[in-house]
Design an enzyme around this catalytic site. Sequence first.
Site, short mmCIF file in Angstrom:
data_model
loop_
_atom_site.label_atom_id
_atom_site.label_comp_id
_atom_site.label_asym_id
_atom_site.label_seq_id
_atom_site.Cartn_x
_atom_site.Cartn_y
_atom_site.Cartn_z
N ASP A 1 0.85 -1.19 0.00
CA ASP A 1 0.00 0.00 0.00
C ASP A 1 0.88 1.23 0.00
OD1 ASP A 1 -3.29 0.16 0.85
OD2 ASP A 1 -2.17 2.04 0.89
N ASP B 1 3.86 2.41 -4.38
CA ASP B 1 2.96 3.23 -5.20
C ASP B 1 2.76 2.46 -6.51
OD1 ASP B 1 1.75 4.99 -6.94
OD2 ASP B 1 3.04 6.70 -6.44
N TYR C 1 -13.63 6.93 -13.64
CA TYR C 1 -13.66 5.71 -12.83
C TYR C 1 -14.26 4.55 -13.63
CZ TYR C 1 -14.74 2.62 -8.87
OH TYR C 1 -14.82 1.55 -8.02
N LYS D 1 -12.39 1.06 -14.54
CA LYS D 1 -12.85 -0.22 -14.02
C LYS D 1 -13.32 -1.18 -15.11
CE LYS D 1 -12.02 0.12 -9.60
NZ LYS D 1 -11.10 -0.80 -8.93
#
Length: 261
Positions: free
Chosen positions: A46, A72, A164, A168
């Site tokens: 993370d 990252d 987004y 996705k």
Amino acid sequence: MHMDQHTNNLPRFKDQIAVVVGAAHGIGKAVAERLGREGARVVILDIDTEAMQTTVRGMQCEGSATQALQCDVCKSDEVHAAINQVIEWHGRIDILMQIAGIAPAVPFLELDEDTWDKTLDTNLRGAFLVSKAVVAHMVAQRKGKLVFMASTNSWDGEAQLAHYNASKSGVFLLAKTLAREFGKFGINSNAVGPGFIRTRLSAPILKDPFFQAKYCSENGVIPLGRLGTPEDVAGAALFLASEDAAFISGVLLFVDGGQLA
């Protein structure tokens, strides 16, 4: 929460090496915790070091074998360094859970290039970089389970989320492509499609009474009448990584309370 057990009484993921990317909060945290409870050795990656360490400490207190690496996902050198470190520690990767993602809502005409680029970089380029680094090792060992975090937005073009939605849907098609390309190496590649889940990302919307009425009332958008939890998503993700899903590859499994039904 009880541990799922097979007839041989061994946890489903005993001693498997699982990498969970984006595990400091929310869905990723729930996935990592559940994998740990079910016997996996979990390495979490993370960008949020502090929250990640809190997750790791909690899991270690539960008795899970857990390690953490700051990473990252937008930076290929950091991704390669992290995956190489996992291989150095464990010699292999059995499961990849690619979960890192962001979802800022912006009306299309107000959407700037920076927000578009940052969303596509984190959600889609990140999935590409991480899976490419991991798949190379899975090909060599001739087995592996890839689970990507897609969304109901991979399918349903929700307003004010063009960036987004595009990212996705890309994640889902990436998962499908890897299923086609690497099945011959014993690699399964699938995606989970959460609907509205109670997480940090959704917290601001959840306080809105209009949202509650639209989604969770008797005739609301979600037939089951409630929002999902990170644990709901973890259950589906772990199923796709388990032997019960041995002949499943290239699917998008919605976890949305019937929203897209």
